[in-house]
Scaffold this active site. Structure first.
Site: not given
Length: 373
Positions: A245, A253, A258, A262, A288
């Site tokens: 994770d 974010n 975002h 990405d 994630e």
């Protein structure tokens, strides 16, 4: 051992390459046509309608050329030496010469040679462009027209100019119609090939979307589940799974947007693919979160892989997020020594538990969750 008797006749004559079979078949048909025409000329010579010496030389020329083209196509040498279009043009030039020669020596039966002109555009309809087809048609018409003019001038009693004019008209009609048909069939063939190629590309994309995560290019969760089920059914050495994770991903974010998030996911996926082995499976499990399946791997080896990945991430800052920003992750590792989906599901659950424990203990670390006693 494979013998010729066990090979189907079609494969023996045309080969097994589906892309070459049609061209080889057309060449073989041309060869068979030469056989039939040679027999017809022999009959004409026997009946006194044609000169036997001339028809014999024509038969030798036709059969040698037809046999050579067939052997070039069947052996695969021809396609390696030249393109399909060049081979078709060469074969067409040879056929035009043979038909023109046949017209010149056939005497009263020469009208039959005009009918053979219909084959000229058709033999190249799958390989020639419309422009090349028109060029072949024009050359065929010019060749037969020159022969008619020569014979009408040299032997007007035997080759009546009025009859030659009618034969020339019929030749023009035959060539024009066959050229149009060959162009239409060729276009349909090319359109069909294009549609098949587009369909194959679409199916490949659908397959890719069904098995890969569109953002990272990693195996998606659905495909990963199928791989895990196969791994659970395969007896062999123990394996390890790791749940990974990314740390503080939500903050990226929220603060950078975002698009930056990405980039973080893609950056991690790229470096992770370069770090894990070819036989390992790295999948985007959700958001994630990632799952790493490592066959024939001990827990110590799995921890070493994650340590290498952590070092690679530290050595590659992601400047689009921040000048000194590096991706870090928390991971949990668990081993699975049994064969069965229940054992593997239990190992994934243990790895997930260890991952959350790594987050609670400060993040940026990988912890091992032992098998319960």
């Amino acid at each position: 051992m494979l013998t010729s008797a066990s090979v189907p006749l079609g494969d023996l004559l045309l080969g097994r390459d589906p892309q070459r079979r049609l061209q080889t078949l057309l060449t073989l048909v041309g060869w068979a046509t030469c056989i039939v025409m040679s027999l017809a000329h022999h009959a004409a010579a026997t009946l006194g309608l044609a000169d036997e010496a001339h028809t014999m030389r024509l038969a030798v020329f036709s059969l040698i050329g037809a046999t050579l083209f067939y052997l070039l196509m069947r052996s695969g040498v021809g396609p390696r030496l030249a393109s399909d279009a060049v081979l078709s043009m060469l074969q067409g030039a040879w056929a035009v010469a043979a038909i023109s020669w046949a017209y010149a020596v056939s005497g009263p039966a020469r009208g039959a040679a005009v009918l053979l002109l219909v084959l000229m555009p058709l033999f190249g309809m799958f390989t020639l462009t419309p422009r090349q087809t028109r060029l072949m048609t024009a050359c065929s018409f010019l060749s037969i027209a020159l022969v008619m003019a020569w014979k009408a001038s040299a032997e007007p009693d035997r080759y009546d100019p009025r009859v030659e004019l009618m034969h020339l008209l019929f030749a023009a009609i035959v060539l024009a119609v066959s050229s149009v048909l060959a162009t239409l069939i060729g276009r349909l063939k090319r359109r069909s090939q294009q549609e098949r190629a587009e369909l194959a590309a679409a199916l490949e994309r659908i397959q890719r979307l069904a098995t890969q995560d569109d953002l990272t290019g990693l195996t998606n969760r659905r495909a990963a589940g199928e791989r895990l089920r196969r791994a659970a059914r395969e007896p062999g050495a123990p394996l390890c799974v790791a749940m990974i994770d990314l740390d503080r991903f939500k903050q990226v974010n929220d603060s950078r947007g975002h698009a930056a998030g990405d980039e973080v996911l893609r950056h991690f996926a790229q470096l992770a693919r370069q770090t894990v082995r070819a036989e390992d499976m790295l999948a985007r499990w959700g958001g994630e979160e990632f799952l790493l399946l490592m066959p024939a791997t001990t827990p110590e080896q799995a921890l070493a892989v994650l340590a290498r990945l952590r070092e690679r991430l530290r050595a590659a800052p992601l400047t689009v997020v921040g000048p000194d920003y590096t991706v870090s992750f928390s991971a949990g590792v668990a081993s699975c020594g049994g064969a069965g989906e229940a054992d593997l599901d239990a190992a994934i659950a243990r790895a997930d538990e260890a991952m959350y424990r790594a987050k609670r203990e400060g993040r940026d670390r990988a912890l091992l969750q032992p098998v319960p006693a």
